[in-house]
Design an enzyme around this catalytic site. Sequence first.
Site, mmCIF file in Angstrom:
data_model
loop_
_atom_site.group_PDB
_atom_site.id
_atom_site.type_symbol
_atom_site.label_atom_id
_atom_site.label_comp_id
_atom_site.label_asym_id
_atom_site.label_seq_id
_atom_site.Cartn_x
_atom_site.Cartn_y
_atom_site.Cartn_z
ATOM 1 N N CYS A 33 0.811 -1.224 0.000
ATOM 2 C CA CYS A 33 0.000 0.000 0.000
ATOM 3 C C CYS A 33 0.845 1.274 0.000
ATOM 4 O O CYS A 33 0.346 2.356 -0.302
ATOM 5 C CB CYS A 33 -0.937 0.020 1.190
ATOM 6 N N HIS B 162 -3.393 7.307 2.937
ATOM 7 C CA HIS B 162 -3.815 6.029 2.367
ATOM 8 C C HIS B 162 -5.211 5.707 2.902
ATOM 9 O O HIS B 162 -5.463 5.808 4.104
ATOM 10 C CB HIS B 162 -2.804 4.946 2.760
ATOM 11 N N ASN C 264 -10.389 0.004 0.458
ATOM 12 C CA ASN C 264 -8.922 0.104 0.428
ATOM 13 C C ASN C 264 -8.417 -0.452 -0.906
ATOM 14 O O ASN C 264 -8.496 -1.653 -1.146
ATOM 15 C CB ASN C 264 -8.361 -0.699 1.607
HETATM 16 O O1 UT7 Z 1 -3.610 -1.166 3.621
HETATM 17 C C1 UT7 Z 1 -3.346 -1.742 4.858
HETATM 18 C C2 UT7 Z 1 -4.400 -2.806 5.106
HETATM 19 N N1 UT7 Z 1 -4.823 -3.078 6.406
HETATM 20 C C3 UT7 Z 1 -5.441 -2.218 7.261
HETATM 21 O O2 UT7 Z 1 -5.506 -1.058 7.112
HETATM 22 C C4 UT7 Z 1 -6.096 -2.869 8.439
HETATM 23 C C5 UT7 Z 1 -5.913 -2.155 9.726
HETATM 24 N N2 UT7 Z 1 -6.840 -2.686 10.695
HETATM 25 C C6 UT7 Z 1 -8.146 -2.363 10.689
HETATM 26 O O3 UT7 Z 1 -8.591 -1.597 9.873
HETATM 27 C C7 UT7 Z 1 -9.016 -2.940 11.780
HETATM 28 O O4 UT7 Z 1 -8.219 -3.661 12.689
HETATM 29 C C8 UT7 Z 1 -10.137 -3.867 11.229
HETATM 30 C C9 UT7 Z 1 -11.177 -3.026 10.497
HETATM 31 C C10 UT7 Z 1 -9.574 -4.910 10.306
HETATM 32 C C11 UT7 Z 1 -10.853 -4.569 12.385
HETATM 33 O O5 UT7 Z 1 -11.341 -3.625 13.315
HETATM 34 P P1 UT7 Z 1 -11.072 -3.828 14.881
HETATM 35 O O6 UT7 Z 1 -11.782 -2.732 15.566
HETATM 36 O O7 UT7 Z 1 -9.584 -3.924 15.061
HETATM 37 O O8 UT7 Z 1 -11.800 -5.172 15.159
HETATM 38 P P2 UT7 Z 1 -11.210 -6.537 15.746
HETATM 39 O O9 UT7 Z 1 -10.254 -7.163 14.805
HETATM 40 O O10 UT7 Z 1 -10.767 -6.248 17.124
HETATM 41 O O11 UT7 Z 1 -12.499 -7.445 15.743
HETATM 42 C C12 UT7 Z 1 -13.637 -7.149 16.556
HETATM 43 C C13 UT7 Z 1 -14.697 -8.221 16.317
HETATM 44 C C14 UT7 Z 1 -14.159 -9.650 16.345
HETATM 45 O O12 UT7 Z 1 -15.099 -10.423 17.049
HETATM 46 P P3 UT7 Z 1 -14.818 -10.884 18.552
HETATM 47 O O13 UT7 Z 1 -13.570 -11.692 18.477
HETATM 48 O O14 UT7 Z 1 -14.661 -9.616 19.339
HETATM 49 O O15 UT7 Z 1 -16.045 -11.660 18.891
HETATM 50 C C15 UT7 Z 1 -14.184 -10.063 14.895
HETATM 51 O O16 UT7 Z 1 -14.387 -11.439 14.713
HETATM 52 O O17 UT7 Z 1 -15.306 -8.053 15.038
HETATM 53 C C16 UT7 Z 1 -15.350 -9.307 14.356
HETATM 54 N N3 UT7 Z 1 -15.291 -9.057 12.919
HETATM 55 C C17 UT7 Z 1 -16.369 -8.823 12.158
HETATM 56 N N4 UT7 Z 1 -17.681 -8.751 12.434
HETATM 57 C C18 UT7 Z 1 -18.521 -8.475 11.444
HETATM 58 C C19 UT7 Z 1 -14.187 -8.992 12.142
HETATM 59 N N5 UT7 Z 1 -14.543 -8.728 10.869
HETATM 60 C C20 UT7 Z 1 -15.893 -8.614 10.860
HETATM 61 C C21 UT7 Z 1 -16.824 -8.331 9.847
HETATM 62 N N6 UT7 Z 1 -18.131 -8.259 10.187
HETATM 63 N N7 UT7 Z 1 -16.471 -8.109 8.569
#
Ligand code: UT7
Length: 311
Positions: free
Chosen positions: A112, A236, A266
């Site tokens: 990215c 980004h 993204n």
């Molecule tokens: O270009 C670089 C690419 N990468 C990035 O920019 C990613 C950077 N990271 C992020 O943007 C965030 O970490 C995410 C958007 C990927 C995730 O957000 P978060 O606030 O860090 O959530 P989390 O990973 O802590 O997950 C929270 C919950 C989890 O459930 P439990 O374990 O708390 O029960 C996940 O399983 O959300 C769940 N979850 C979803 N629920 C519904 C993860 N993905 C989804 C989804 N829909 N698509």
Amino acid sequence: MNAGILGLGRYLPDKIVTNADLEKIMDTSDEWIRTRTGIEERRIANDEINTSDMAYEAAKAALENAAISAEEIDLILVATVTPDQSFPTVACMIQEKLGAKKAAAMDVSAACAGFMYAMITAQQFIQTGAYKHVLIVGVEKLSRITNWEDRNTAVLFGDGAGAAVLGPVAEGKGILSFELGADGTGGQHLLQDGDFIHMNGREVFKFAVRQMGESSLSVLDKAGLTKEDVDLLVPHQANIRIMEASRERLGLPIEKMTKTVHKYGNTSSASIPIALVEEMEAGRVKDNDLIIMVGFGGGLTWGAIALRWGK
Ligand code: UT7
């Protein structure tokens, strides 16, 4: 010789996939995606549209916007992690399609942050006088390496291309300062393993928030400028929460940050040039504006540029 942007272009596939569409194929919700990422919809390329096709369209638009012919291009750099194949490179494929007969061509792989790496590579050739016009493209068909059964990643990405023609500009304009960096120790947090993207979202999130803020401040410092001088932040477009954290670190009002993440998701190396084209087309970039571009990605990699708009 200062290097600056002479023209910009972009290409986005027509097909829109909304959060509601994703709700039908995986256990997710529009509400979760919007609140955690800011994404409402993304563009997905059909099977017939490959990475090089999108790169070609964006490149053509950038050349037209710069009023530069393909024969005047000395070098083509394509930032992508989703090339049609490993070789011939996308850069060589579009060199042929554009008829850029005298241009050297190569792909740049920095995920990215790829567009930042390509811009700074281009700058070196222009600054030394070795080359005059460099065409750079950030392009991704991430849908090809997206696991549509993995809700942690599938909701985040989109396809698209952004391009710029770089060339010599007047003193005081163009690229004023840059920072590029890498930390391979974090490579396992965001990678392609087998056919698909795998990501430790929380680790990438923490890294991104820290690095985007620090790199933005670093390029300002290197250019002898301060937060107050910034007219536009082009981060980004990965996640609105990461983007907001960078904006707050620079103390900028909301209208000074570009946002396209809600409609394109993204698009990796394409996200910064696409966002910048849209600012230009909306008439929001004025001569002498100070623009901060900043990206991060798999590798881990990062890059930031302070740019004074104008020729
Ligand atoms: O270009 C670089 C690419 N990468 C990035 O920019 C990613 C950077 N990271 C992020 O943007 C965030 O970490 C995410 C958007 C990927 C995730 O957000 P978060 O606030 O860090 O959530 P989390 O990973 O802590 O997950 C929270 C919950 C989890 O459930 P439990 O374990 O708390 O029960 C996940 O399983 O959300 C769940 N979850 C979803 N629920 C519904 C993860 N993905 C989804 C989804 N829909 N698509």
